[in-house]
Design a protein around this motif. Sequence first.
Motif, PDB file in Angstrom:
ATOM      1  N   GLN A 361       0.877  -1.172   0.000  1.00 24.63           N
ATOM      2  CA  GLN A 361       0.000   0.000   0.000  1.00 24.63           C
ATOM      3  C   GLN A 361       0.910   1.215   0.000  1.00 24.63           C
ATOM      4  O   GLN A 361       1.882   1.290   0.767  1.00 24.63           O
ATOM      5  CB  GLN A 361      -0.921   0.029   1.218  1.00 24.63           C
ATOM      6  N   CYS A 362       0.610   2.185  -0.870  1.00 23.22           N
ATOM      7  CA  CYS A 362       1.481   3.346  -1.037  1.00 23.22           C
ATOM      8  C   CYS A 362       0.678   4.635  -0.849  1.00 23.22           C
ATOM      9  O   CYS A 362      -0.513   4.704  -1.189  1.00 23.22           O
ATOM     10  CB  CYS A 362       2.119   3.337  -2.425  1.00 23.22           C
ATOM     11  N   ASP A 363       1.362   5.657  -0.326  1.00 27.48           N
ATOM     12  CA  ASP A 363       0.753   6.977  -0.155  1.00 27.48           C
ATOM     13  C   ASP A 363       1.431   7.969  -1.095  1.00 27.48           C
ATOM     14  O   ASP A 363       2.666   7.969  -1.239  1.00 27.48           O
ATOM     15  CB  ASP A 363       0.912   7.456   1.292  1.00 27.48           C
ATOM     16  N   VAL A 364       0.644   8.837  -1.716  1.00 24.52           N
ATOM     17  CA  VAL A 364       1.172   9.838  -2.638  1.00 24.52           C
ATOM     18  C   VAL A 364       1.802  10.976  -1.851  1.00 24.52           C
ATOM     19  O   VAL A 364       1.195  11.527  -0.933  1.00 24.52           O
ATOM     20  CB  VAL A 364       0.062  10.379  -3.553  1.00 24.52           C
ATOM     21  N   ILE A 365       3.035  11.330  -2.216  1.00 29.30           N
ATOM     22  CA  ILE A 365       3.715  12.449  -1.535  1.00 29.30           C
ATOM     23  C   ILE A 365       4.156  13.538  -2.519  1.00 29.30           C
ATOM     24  O   ILE A 365       4.730  14.547  -2.109  1.00 29.30           O
ATOM     25  CB  ILE A 365       4.933  11.952  -0.735  1.00 29.30           C
ATOM     26  N   GLY A 366       3.884  13.326  -3.808  1.00 27.94           N
ATOM     27  CA  GLY A 366       4.279  14.342  -4.776  1.00 27.94           C
ATOM     28  C   GLY A 366       3.993  13.885  -6.198  1.00 27.94           C
ATOM     29  O   GLY A 366       3.352  12.868  -6.438  1.00 27.94           O
ATOM     30  N   GLY A 367       4.472  14.674  -7.136  1.00 27.74           N
ATOM     31  CA  GLY A 367       4.273  14.350  -8.538  1.00 27.74           C
ATOM     32  C   GLY A 367       2.921  14.805  -9.053  1.00 27.74           C
ATOM     33  O   GLY A 367       2.089  15.329  -8.305  1.00 27.74           O
ATOM     34  N   THR A 368       2.699  14.589 -10.336  1.00 24.38           N
ATOM     35  CA  THR A 368       1.438  14.960 -10.981  1.00 24.38           C
ATOM     36  C   THR A 368       0.902  13.755 -11.746  1.00 24.38           C
ATOM     37  O   THR A 368       1.632  13.158 -12.551  1.00 24.38           O
ATOM     38  CB  THR A 368       1.643  16.130 -11.954  1.00 24.38           C
ATOM     39  N   LEU A 369      -0.354  13.403 -11.494  1.00 23.43           N
ATOM     40  CA  LEU A 369      -0.952  12.245 -12.160  1.00 23.43           C
ATOM     41  C   LEU A 369      -1.123  12.527 -13.653  1.00 23.43           C
ATOM     42  O   LEU A 369      -1.728  13.509 -14.053  1.00 23.43           O
ATOM     43  CB  LEU A 369      -2.314  11.921 -11.542  1.00 23.43           C
ATOM     44  N   LYS A 370      -0.562  11.644 -14.463  1.00 31.11           N
ATOM     45  CA  LYS A 370      -0.678  11.775 -15.904  1.00 31.11           C
ATOM     46  C   LYS A 370      -1.929  11.071 -16.406  1.00 31.11           C
ATOM     47  O   LYS A 370      -2.402  10.120 -15.785  1.00 31.11           O
ATOM     48  CB  LYS A 370       0.563  11.178 -16.579  1.00 31.11           C
ATOM     49  N   LYS A 371      -2.450  11.525 -17.530  1.00 39.68           N
ATOM     50  CA  LYS A 371      -3.628  10.870 -18.114  1.00 39.68           C
ATOM     51  C   LYS A 371      -3.243   9.570 -18.813  1.00 39.68           C
ATOM     52  O   LYS A 371      -4.035   8.632 -18.892  1.00 39.68           O
ATOM     53  CB  LYS A 371      -4.320  11.813 -19.099  1.00 39.68           C
ATOM     54  N   SER A 372      -2.018   9.518 -19.322  1.00 39.81           N
ATOM     55  CA  SER A 372      -1.520   8.313 -19.988  1.00 39.81           C
ATOM     56  C   SER A 372       0.002   8.372 -20.013  1.00 39.81           C
ATOM     57  O   SER A 372       0.599   9.448 -19.889  1.00 39.81           O
ATOM     58  CB  SER A 372      -2.077   8.181 -21.401  1.00 39.81           C
ATOM     59  N   THR A 373       0.616   7.215 -20.191  1.00 37.79           N
ATOM     60  CA  THR A 373       2.070   7.125 -20.304  1.00 37.79           C
ATOM     61  C   THR A 373       2.395   6.065 -21.353  1.00 37.79           C
ATOM     62  O   THR A 373       1.492   5.471 -21.957  1.00 37.79           O
ATOM     63  CB  THR A 373       2.726   6.724 -18.970  1.00 37.79           C
ATOM     64  N   GLU A 374       3.664   5.794 -21.535  1.00 34.90           N
ATOM     65  CA  GLU A 374       4.065   4.750 -22.480  1.00 34.90           C
ATOM     66  C   GLU A 374       3.518   3.393 -22.050  1.00 34.90           C
ATOM     67  O   GLU A 374       3.155   2.562 -22.875  1.00 34.90           O
ATOM     68  CB  GLU A 374       5.592   4.692 -22.573  1.00 34.90           C
ATOM     69  N   GLU A 375       3.433   3.161 -20.732  1.00 38.24           N
ATOM     70  CA  GLU A 375       2.950   1.888 -20.215  1.00 38.24           C
ATOM     71  C   GLU A 375       1.438   1.835 -20.077  1.00 38.24           C
ATOM     72  O   GLU A 375       0.848   0.749 -20.042  1.00 38.24           O
ATOM     73  CB  GLU A 375       3.561   1.609 -18.826  1.00 38.24           C
ATOM     74  N   ALA A 376       0.769   3.002 -19.991  1.00 40.62           N
ATOM     75  CA  ALA A 376      -0.668   3.040 -19.695  1.00 40.62           C
ATOM     76  C   ALA A 376      -1.440   3.858 -20.719  1.00 40.62           C
ATOM     77  O   ALA A 376      -1.074   5.001 -21.023  1.00 40.62           O
ATOM     78  CB  ALA A 376      -0.905   3.608 -18.297  1.00 40.62           C
ATOM     79  N   MET A 377      -2.533   3.274 -21.232  1.00 42.91           N
ATOM     80  CA  MET A 377      -3.407   3.981 -22.162  1.00 42.91           C
ATOM     81  C   MET A 377      -4.254   5.019 -21.429  1.00 42.91           C
ATOM     82  O   MET A 377      -4.625   6.045 -21.990  1.00 42.91           O
ATOM     83  CB  MET A 377      -4.328   2.975 -22.866  1.00 42.91           C
ATOM     84  N   GLU A 378      -4.569   4.724 -20.176  1.00 43.02           N
ATOM     85  CA  GLU A 378      -5.412   5.612 -19.364  1.00 43.02           C
ATOM     86  C   GLU A 378      -5.107   5.356 -17.897  1.00 43.02           C
ATOM     87  O   GLU A 378      -4.851   4.209 -17.496  1.00 43.02           O
ATOM     88  CB  GLU A 378      -6.888   5.342 -19.654  1.00 43.02           C
ATOM     89  N   ILE A 379      -5.119   6.422 -17.085  1.00 49.69           N
ATOM     90  CA  ILE A 379      -4.852   6.294 -15.650  1.00 49.69           C
ATOM     91  C   ILE A 379      -5.888   7.121 -14.898  1.00 49.69           C
ATOM     92  O   ILE A 379      -6.044   8.315 -15.169  1.00 49.69           O
ATOM     93  CB  ILE A 379      -3.447   6.818 -15.282  1.00 49.69           C
ATOM     94  N   ARG A 380      -6.607   6.485 -13.961  1.00 49.38           N
ATOM     95  CA  ARG A 380      -7.567   7.264 -13.170  1.00 49.38           C
ATOM     96  C   ARG A 380      -8.005   6.493 -11.929  1.00 49.38           C
ATOM     97  O   ARG A 380      -7.739   5.299 -11.795  1.00 49.38           O
ATOM     98  CB  ARG A 380      -8.785   7.650 -14.003  1.00 49.38           C
TER      99      ARG A 380
END
Length: 412
Positions: A361-380
């Motif tokens: 289990q992981c907690d977010v501490i930074g960064g910006t959620l991308k809509k897609s990446t090379e590995e992912a068509m969609e992230i949400r």
Amino acid sequence: MMISKNYDVFLFDLDGVIYIGDKALPGAVASLKRLREEKKAIRFLTNDPCVTRETIVKRLHKLGISASIDEVFTAGWATADYLVSEGIKKAYILGNDQLKSEIQKAGIDLTEDQAEAVVIGWDQNITFQDVHKAVNLIRCGASFIAANGDKTFPAANGPAPATGAIVAAVKTAAAKEPIIIGKPASSIFEKVLESFEDKERCVMIGDTPETDIVGANQIGITSVLVSEQNTLFPAKHDFRNPDVVIRDLKDLFDNEIKAEVRKKPDFQWTEQVKAGVAGIIIKESSSVLLMKRADNGLWGIPSGHVEPGETVEQAIIREIEEETGLVVKVSKMIGVYSDPSSQTFIYPDGRVSHFITNCFQCDVIGGTLKKSTEEAMEIRYFDIHELPEHLLPMHPRWLDDALEMKENAFIR
């Protein structure tokens, strides 16, 4: 009941089961004759890519064994059949004249110029330049096909490099996995068995666990190993373990020897086990982060593998940032998962890996959620009670375990 009475279709490997060199093995001729008299169907399967079916039939006849060309399946013939089924017209062959003859008889032009496929067989005269040509053709888009993946074959002065050794050289330089035609690949077994409806009445008899036995277990038929030793592999569901071991073919008619058929595993066989990681991110609003994978179109938790020099925690932190753009810290371990039924992953190029996955289990501490990446068509994020239908098969278990831990944490 003796093995011979329990089955109607007998598939035999040749070298090490029927004969060695130009000599029949003890009991082989008489046993095959008896099976014929009992009206059993017999098929011969060999991974040898250096012989035609006609050559095999002549060799068997010389030993006093009845056989017809339709009963013989060689890796070379099966390769030619595969090329035809794929509509391939031109192929570059690394193999001997008999393999080339088998492929030519199928109507395929043997040429380097504009070859649609590269076929790897065996010929002691293959040179580095031949390998170089094969690699360049594959890198330019030609299909990469191997008559078999056998690493060695028995020789008078010890094991000699076989087709698999050439395949390994081409694979390393071309950075591509081959399509294997011979045993243990299912395609050659499927071709043999297509005229027989009842698999439960079929049995494979061979002397090599890695090809004959793995192939039989993958296709779901009874497996019999011819061996002087009864040594088995330690894991119960190892595909290399046969249903029964016999010393020679005479044992097929021994009332004391029975094939206790085990339930065939429901996962793909793999020779490699890898360390994997997965990271579950749950928002306070009870939503979980999922990504739609680019390689298979299925939804899943961010996951990946451990690189050399990494701890599992470092690996999941890196994977999540690469796949989603988020920076996380690990808060707790959910569990370690190794069930091959759900943890065996088949890559698009045909590679199969069994992962032992450390799930956190992981907690977010930074960064910006991308809509897609090379590995992912969609992230949400998804509500934990309204997850998408097309989830990777192992991920629901991980989510259930994470949510149970979360609920128990509130109770405490």
